[in-house]
Scaffold this motif. Structure first.
Motif, PDB file in Angstrom:
ATOM      1  N   THR A  48       0.769  -1.142   0.053  1.00  0.00           N
ATOM      2  CA  THR A  48       0.017  -0.027   0.007  1.00  0.00           C
ATOM      3  C   THR A  48       0.746   1.137  -0.007  1.00  0.00           C
ATOM      4  OG1 THR A  48      -0.259  -0.148   2.525  1.00  0.00           O
ATOM      5  CG2 THR A  48      -1.989  -1.080   1.330  1.00  0.00           C
ATOM      6  N   ASP A  49       2.152   1.210   0.523  1.00  0.00           N
ATOM      7  CA  ASP A  49       3.049   2.461   0.274  1.00  0.00           C
ATOM      8  C   ASP A  49       3.377   2.798  -1.100  1.00  0.00           C
ATOM      9  OD1 ASP A  49       2.854   2.616   3.129  1.00  0.00           O
ATOM     10  OD2 ASP A  49       4.691   1.338   3.352  1.00  0.00           O
ATOM     11  N   PRO A  51       2.504   3.963  -4.582  1.00  0.00           N
ATOM     12  CA  PRO A  51       1.318   4.377  -5.419  1.00  0.00           C
ATOM     13  C   PRO A  51       0.999   3.788  -6.737  1.00  0.00           C
ATOM     14  CG  PRO A  51       2.974   6.218  -5.144  1.00  0.00           C
ATOM     15  CD  PRO A  51       3.585   4.946  -4.319  1.00  0.00           C
ATOM     16  N   GLU A  52       2.282   3.209  -7.226  1.00  0.00           N
ATOM     17  CA  GLU A  52       2.183   2.876  -8.671  1.00  0.00           C
ATOM     18  C   GLU A  52       1.872   1.338  -8.692  1.00  0.00           C
ATOM     19  OE1 GLU A  52       5.718   4.169 -10.628  1.00  0.00           O
ATOM     20  OE2 GLU A  52       5.063   6.142 -10.594  1.00  0.00           O
ATOM     21  N   GLY A  53       1.850   0.699  -7.454  1.00  0.00           N
ATOM     22  CA  GLY A  53       1.768  -0.473  -7.503  1.00  0.00           C
ATOM     23  C   GLY A  53       0.145  -1.245  -7.397  1.00  0.00           C
ATOM     24  N   GLU A  54      -0.527  -0.501  -7.601  1.00  0.00           N
ATOM     25  CA  GLU A  54      -2.109  -0.690  -7.333  1.00  0.00           C
ATOM     26  C   GLU A  54      -2.749  -1.969  -8.059  1.00  0.00           C
ATOM     27  OE1 GLU A  54      -5.079   2.124  -8.316  1.00  0.00           O
ATOM     28  OE2 GLU A  54      -4.246   2.204 -10.476  1.00  0.00           O
TER      29      GLU A  54
END
Length: 86
Positions: A48-49, A51-54
């Motif tokens: 969750t830290d 932002p581009e790894g959703e």
């Protein structure tokens, strides 16, 4: 009109793990992936830290966990890792 579910692919390491699982665990893997294919973002984000790894998600059911990547352009899920603590 309902959206088409995502196709499911396995990375080579995940496919090797799938081949070694007992039948009832393999059935659970497919049940989880059926749910994920219908709603890929319904499971928790892996990190969750980031932002581009959703699109990297973590599905956990009991002693089984799956990590998968949502490939939006190709409309498929790629299972990266399978862990079964059994």
């Amino acid at each position: 009109m309902t959206a088409q579910p995502y196709a499911v692919r396995f990375s080579p390491p995940a496919a090797k793990v799938l081949d070694t699982l007992p039948e009832h665990v393999e059935d659970t893997v497919w049940d989880v992936l059926d749910a994920a294919a219908g709603d890929p973002w319904g499971f928790h984000q892996w990190n969750t830290d980031d932002p581009e790894g959703e699109d990297v998600r973590y599905a956990c059911v009991g002693q089984l966990s799956l990590t998968y990547w949502v490939n939006r352009p190709l409309h498929r899920l790629t299972v990266l890792n399978i862990v079964w603590l059994g």
